[in-house]
Design a protein around this motif. Structure first.
Motif, PDB file in Angstrom:
ATOM      1  N   GLU A   1      -9.022   6.295  -2.552  1.00 40.38           N
ATOM      2  CA  GLU A   1      -8.642   6.346  -1.249  1.00 40.38           C
ATOM      3  C   GLU A   1      -7.473   6.470  -0.819  1.00 40.38           C
ATOM      4  O   GLU A   1      -7.252   7.201   0.287  1.00 40.38           O
ATOM      5  CB  GLU A   1      -9.556   5.222  -0.503  1.00 40.38           C
ATOM      6  CG  GLU A   1     -11.012   4.723  -0.829  1.00 40.38           C
ATOM      7  CD  GLU A   1     -11.930   6.437  -0.238  1.00 40.38           C
ATOM      8  OE1 GLU A   1     -11.255   6.885   0.775  1.00 40.38           O
ATOM      9  OE2 GLU A   1     -12.663   6.570  -1.007  1.00 40.38           O
TER      10      GLU A   1
ATOM     11  N   GLU B   1      -2.970  -8.052  -8.825  1.00 38.27           N
ATOM     12  CA  GLU B   1      -3.010  -7.139  -7.608  1.00 38.27           C
ATOM     13  C   GLU B   1      -1.431  -7.595  -6.799  1.00 38.27           C
ATOM     14  O   GLU B   1      -0.940  -6.594  -6.080  1.00 38.27           O
ATOM     15  CB  GLU B   1      -3.947  -7.660  -6.465  1.00 38.27           C
ATOM     16  CG  GLU B   1      -5.247  -7.080  -6.900  1.00 38.27           C
ATOM     17  CD  GLU B   1      -5.544  -5.558  -6.992  1.00 38.27           C
ATOM     18  OE1 GLU B   1      -4.671  -4.852  -6.357  1.00 38.27           O
ATOM     19  OE2 GLU B   1      -6.473  -5.050  -7.370  1.00 38.27           O
TER      20      GLU B   1
ATOM     21  N   GLU C   1     -11.376   2.518  -7.152  1.00 34.73           N
ATOM     22  CA  GLU C   1     -11.649   3.219  -5.841  1.00 34.73           C
ATOM     23  C   GLU C   1     -10.623   3.201  -4.931  1.00 34.73           C
ATOM     24  O   GLU C   1     -10.624   4.114  -3.908  1.00 34.73           O
ATOM     25  CB  GLU C   1     -12.958   2.315  -5.399  1.00 34.73           C
ATOM     26  CG  GLU C   1     -14.079   2.636  -6.210  1.00 34.73           C
ATOM     27  CD  GLU C   1     -14.568   4.204  -6.196  1.00 34.73           C
ATOM     28  OE1 GLU C   1     -14.292   5.068  -5.221  1.00 34.73           O
ATOM     29  OE2 GLU C   1     -15.033   4.623  -7.176  1.00 34.73           O
ATOM     30  N   ALA C   2      -9.758   2.044  -4.961  1.00 36.20           N
ATOM     31  CA  ALA C   2      -8.576   1.925  -3.930  1.00 36.20           C
ATOM     32  C   ALA C   2      -7.634   3.081  -4.113  1.00 36.20           C
ATOM     33  O   ALA C   2      -7.082   3.341  -3.188  1.00 36.20           O
ATOM     34  CB  ALA C   2      -8.236   0.616  -3.980  1.00 36.20           C
TER      35      ALA C   2
ATOM     36  N   SER D   1       0.832  -1.215  -0.148  1.00 41.40           N
ATOM     37  CA  SER D   1       0.060   0.060   0.125  1.00 41.40           C
ATOM     38  C   SER D   1       0.773   1.204  -0.194  1.00 41.40           C
ATOM     39  O   SER D   1       1.981   1.207   0.451  1.00 41.40           O
ATOM     40  CB  SER D   1      -0.976  -0.091   1.114  1.00 41.40           C
ATOM     41  OG  SER D   1      -0.056   0.258   2.335  1.00 41.40           O
TER      42      SER D   1
ATOM     43  N   ARG E   1      -2.984   1.627  -3.992  1.00 42.14           N
ATOM     44  CA  ARG E   1      -4.086   1.525  -2.973  1.00 42.14           C
ATOM     45  C   ARG E   1      -3.282   2.120  -1.596  1.00 42.14           C
ATOM     46  O   ARG E   1      -2.113   2.025  -1.598  1.00 42.14           O
ATOM     47  CB  ARG E   1      -4.454   0.021  -2.795  1.00 42.14           C
ATOM     48  CG  ARG E   1      -3.287  -1.057  -2.459  1.00 42.14           C
ATOM     49  CD  ARG E   1      -4.004  -2.616  -2.578  1.00 42.14           C
ATOM     50  NE  ARG E   1      -2.836  -3.252  -2.573  1.00 42.14           N
ATOM     51  CZ  ARG E   1      -2.367  -4.126  -3.333  1.00 42.14           C
ATOM     52  NH1 ARG E   1      -2.624  -3.907  -4.645  1.00 42.14           N
ATOM     53  NH2 ARG E   1      -1.444  -5.075  -3.286  1.00 42.14           N
TER      54      ARG E   1
END
Length: 289
Positions: free
Chosen positions: A38, A263, A34-35, A7, A289
């Motif tokens: 945020e 990912e 969306e990640a 992250s 993310r």
């Protein structure tokens, strides 16, 4: 060795500002991730500055309008700086003359019609047929869904015979629009150079777009910057040239190179691929993310 992180929050406290790419990082051309949204929101809430830095060939107000339509919230970023901003200044300074042949679509008309601040009294730029042009402005193919650079071979050879320079408003070679991959102006400029022509660039990885972003952000000379992007020869090469750290988003343009899990890139595959590209991003992440 490039460190794979899970992250942005793992390392973000070490940086005052992000230069964050759009396509492949914040959105896929149709909807935001969306990640990623945020992650940028959290970074700003902790005191960091976010510059969305894009090779889009349009002035930033058009990029902002597109982000609004897509649903990217404005509290995820501080400023937007585009290749179109930097290239537009060069255009109105006369880099390729005042009568130009434009390769691009109507969506890029603002590049010519929105006069940048400080150039209100500059000579007018007129778009003309190739036969009358003093130079070329490429913002993308006429038909980005079907054309390749080779479709322009005959017209480019005509331009070469007359020694016309090309201003490339978007150095990207390709981008992914949803599930489709399309050519950008950078592919046209590269092909023009391969044929023997001269192309001028102002977006990533070239210095003008970074200089513009730093000036607008107005941070001190000791500010710590981090570049985020999926373009190894734009985002990552640009960061290396600027002497700043970078996060390579492996789940973007080169996603198929690093294993089946977008990912979570496989470290050995990532290192082998980076070695072949001759690039060393500081960090890597599957998706922002």
């Amino acid at each position: 060795m490039t460190r794979i992180i899970a992250s942005l929050a793992e390392i973000s406290a070490s940086y005052d500002a992000l230069f964050c790419d759009l396509w492949g990082c914040l959105h896929n051309g149709k909807q935001p991730y969306e990640a990623a949204v945020e992650a940028l929101r959290a970074y700003r809430q902790a005191g960091g500055k976010v510059c969305l830095m894009t090779n889009a060939p349009r002035p930033n107000q058009y990029v902002i309008a597109q982000l609004d339509r897509m649903g990217v919230p404005r509290d995820a970023w501080d400023i937007v700086v585009s290749s179109g901003d930097a290239a537009q200044e060069a255009l109105f300074q006369g880099a390729v003359g005042t009568e130009v042949w434009h390769i691009g679509q109507p969506k890029d008309d603002g590049f010519f019609t929105d006069i940048p601040e400080g150039f209100e009294d500059a000579p007018a730029i007129t778009r003309v047929d190739l036969s009358e042009a003093q130079g070329i402005v490429a913002s993308g193919p006429f038909d980005e869904e079907n054309e390749t650079p080779e479709h322009y071979a005959d017209r480019f050879r005509d331009a070469l015979e007359r020694g016309l320079p090309m201003l490339c408003a978007n150095p990207d070679i390709v981008v992914d629009m949803g599930d489709s991959r399309i050519y950008c102006a950078g592919a046209l400029a590269k092909y023009y150079e391969e044929l023997g022509g001269k192309a001028l660039y102002f977006g990533k990885p070239h210095a003008p777009i970074y200089d513009r972003a730093r000036k607008i952000l107005g941070l001190g000379g000791d500010a710590r910057f981090l570049a985020v992007g999926d373009g190894i020869f734009t985002d990552i090469e640009g960061a290396e040239d600027q002497g700043i750290d970078s996060i390579f988003v492996t789940g973007g343009l080169a996603a198929e190179e690093f294993g089946d899990d977008v990912e979570n890139p496989q470290g050995d595959m990532l290192e082998d691929w980076l070695k072949r590209q001759g690039r060393k991003p500081t960090f890597a992440i599957g998706r922002l993310r």
